[in-house]
Design an enzyme around this catalytic site. Structure first.
Site, short mmCIF file in Angstrom:
data_model
loop_
_atom_site.label_atom_id
_atom_site.label_comp_id
_atom_site.label_asym_id
_atom_site.label_seq_id
_atom_site.Cartn_x
_atom_site.Cartn_y
_atom_site.Cartn_z
N ASP A 204 -7.60 2.10 -5.23
CA ASP A 204 -6.22 2.48 -4.93
C ASP A 204 -5.27 1.81 -5.91
OD1 ASP A 204 -7.04 4.05 -2.86
OD2 ASP A 204 -6.19 2.81 -1.26
N ASP A 206 -2.28 0.69 -5.43
CA ASP A 206 -1.37 -0.34 -4.91
C ASP A 206 -2.08 -1.62 -4.48
OD1 ASP A 206 -2.68 0.83 -2.80
OD2 ASP A 206 -0.89 1.17 -1.58
N TRP A 266 -3.08 11.83 3.81
CA TRP A 266 -3.53 10.45 3.95
C TRP A 266 -4.59 10.29 5.04
CZ3 TRP A 266 -3.84 6.73 7.63
CH2 TRP A 266 -4.07 5.41 7.17
N GLU A 269 -10.83 10.34 4.41
CA GLU A 269 -11.82 10.55 3.33
C GLU A 269 -12.72 9.33 3.12
OE1 GLU A 269 -8.84 9.45 2.72
OE2 GLU A 269 -9.23 7.89 1.23
N ASP A 270 -12.17 8.13 3.39
CA ASP A 270 -12.99 6.92 3.20
C ASP A 270 -14.02 6.78 4.32
OD1 ASP A 270 -10.90 6.53 4.96
OD2 ASP A 270 -10.10 4.74 3.96
N MET A 296 -1.24 -6.06 -1.46
CA MET A 296 -0.84 -4.67 -1.44
C MET A 296 0.63 -4.60 -1.83
SD MET A 296 -1.37 -1.95 1.58
CE MET A 296 -0.84 -0.27 1.40
N HIS A 299 5.29 -0.43 -0.62
CA HIS A 299 5.85 0.91 -0.86
C HIS A 299 6.02 1.61 0.47
CE1 HIS A 299 1.90 2.82 -0.08
NE2 HIS A 299 1.41 1.78 -0.70
N ARG A 301 5.66 5.33 2.58
CA ARG A 301 4.76 6.48 2.52
C ARG A 301 5.31 7.52 1.54
NH1 ARG A 301 0.46 6.62 4.12
NH2 ARG A 301 0.82 5.63 6.13
C1 LIG Z 1 2.26 -8.48 -0.04
O1 LIG Z 1 2.63 -9.04 -1.30
C2 LIG Z 1 3.40 -8.16 -2.12
C3 LIG Z 1 3.61 -8.81 -3.45
O2 LIG Z 1 4.12 -10.09 -3.33
C4 LIG Z 1 4.70 -7.79 -1.44
O3 LIG Z 1 5.38 -6.81 -2.22
C5 LIG Z 1 4.40 -7.22 -0.06
O4 LIG Z 1 5.61 -7.00 0.63
C6 LIG Z 1 3.51 -8.16 0.73
N1 LIG Z 1 3.18 -7.56 1.99
C7 LIG Z 1 3.27 -8.20 3.15
C8 LIG Z 1 3.01 -7.41 4.37
O5 LIG Z 1 3.54 -9.38 3.20
#
Ligand SMILES: *[C@@H]1O[C@H](CO)[C@@H](O)[C@H](O)[C@H]1NC(C)=O
Length: 355
Positions: A204, A206, A266, A269-270, A296, A299, A301
């Site tokens: 992926d 992201d 979404w 498939e996995d 991650m 972002h 959806r």
């Molecule tokens: C995970 O880390 C990323 C990069 O620092 C950040 O953009 C994202 O909001 C974080 N996610 C969570 C749920 O903390």
């Protein structure tokens, strides 16, 4: 007989004289002969020495010319580098846990200049033969910033693992619903046109790996590389989860007939791939949770990738349809294959859902 006694006395003296002369000459002759023999022996010895010396020179010469012969044979083309040794089982370049950065100002040019050893998305270790060749397949649409962050982290990460690798970005053309699985089938088929890769990593865009002990190598069994991510408190999302980043050998993926082509939108498939793997009596393996960690990148959806409401229905029929829905029925048209420095960009028309 009336021989004069004075003559006979004279003769007797001569006899002694002649005898003496004879003995002297015999001795002299013997002496010369002996001398010559010694000289001859010495000569023989000397020439034997010379012969030996010559043999030595010859042997050296043979060795030298044998070296030349082997060099010529093991190095048929003057431009190909000499054969290298295999990279070690464990790369000496690994760091462990990494500090990840996601700078807003990061540019593609910067990432390119940090990775001068990468050409057209491919790399191999400069001083050893990689233990595996790995194609990283990234399905993509409208996530340029995520792709940039991923390339920024993934290139040095893979280089520290001393892998031979290529990064393929499979870009879905058009606006119809996203189909991650079908894009990954296309990536597999297209990547094999470039090189006979040992291993495929379905990735992926992201998810960024946090620890380089998480090896992007294939194993005896299909491997799931994402045990935890910061978004889920670093816990496996659910038992049997097989999404995000997975690694399968060319043969393992071929055996399950790849992914289904029918999951639009979404999810699902996995899980479908997990069912295929289980139907082949293969067992999913995972690295330790402390290593298999990902960040991650945030972002919302995407439009064009709405939750697939049919996924449960589709999953139910996987055992019946997997043989006729997968790599062997993946129809698509490649619109372009571009090769900028850091990845191979395959743009593809994969059609649209049946309904
Ligand atoms: C995970 O880390 C990323 C990069 O620092 C950040 O953009 C994202 O909001 C974080 N996610 C969570 C749920 O903390």
């Amino acid at each position: 007989m009336g021989v004069c006694p004075a003559v006979s006395r004279y003769f007797r003296r001569w006899k002694y004289m002649i005898l003496l002369l004879l003995s002297v000459s015999v001795l002299a002759w013997l002496a010369t002969f002996a001398g010559e023999t010694v000289k001859a022996i010495q000569d023989t010895h000397r020439s034997a020495q010379t012969l030996e010396d010559n043999a030595e020179v010859l042997r050296g010469g043979m060795q030298y010319s044998w070296k030349t012969v082997t060099q010529v044979f093991s190095n048929p083309l003057p431009d190909t580098p000499p054969p290298k040794e295999s990279c070690p089982e464990k790369s000496p370049l690994l760091h462990g846990a990494l500090k990840l950065t996601f700078e807003d100002s990061l540019t593609l040019k910067e990432v390119e200049s940090e990775n001068s050893g990468v050409a057209e998305g491919q790399y191999q270790p400069p001083d050893c033969l990689a233990q595996q060749s790995v194609a990283i397949l990234i399905p993509h649409r409208n996530r340029e910033k995520h792709l940039l962050y991923l390339l920024h982290h993934l290139h040095p990460f893979l280089q520290r693992q001393q892998l031979r690798y290529g990064i393929y970005v499979i870009h879905q053309a058009g606006e119809v619903t996203f189909n991650r699985a079908k894009l990954l089938n296309v990536g597999y088929l297209e990547a094999l046109k470039d090189y006979d890769w040992d291993c495929f990593v379905f990735h992926d865009v992201d998810l960024v790996p946090e620890n380089d002990y998480n090896l992007y190598k294939c194993d005896q069994q299909p491997k799931h590389l994402v045990v935890g991510r910061n978004a889920t408190g670093y816990k496996l999302r659910y038992k049997g989860y097989f999404g995000g980043v997975t690694a399968m050998t060319k043969d393992q993926f071929h055996k399950v007939n790849g992914f289904s082509n029918t999951y639009w939108g979404w999810g699902g498939e996995d899980d479908d791939l997990r069912i295929r793997v289980e139907l082949q009596k293969m067992k999913i393996i995972r690295p330790p949770p402390l290593i298999a960690r990902y960040t991650m990148v945030f972002h919302k959806r995407d439009s064009g990738n709405e939750i697939n409401k049919d996924r449960m229905l589709l999953l139910g029929r996987t055992p019946q349809v997997w043989r006729t829905d997968g790599l062997n029925t993946c129809s698509y048209s490649t619109l372009s294959v571009e090769r900028p420095p850091l990845y191979i960009n395959v743009t593809v028309d994969i059609g649209k859902p049946l309904h």
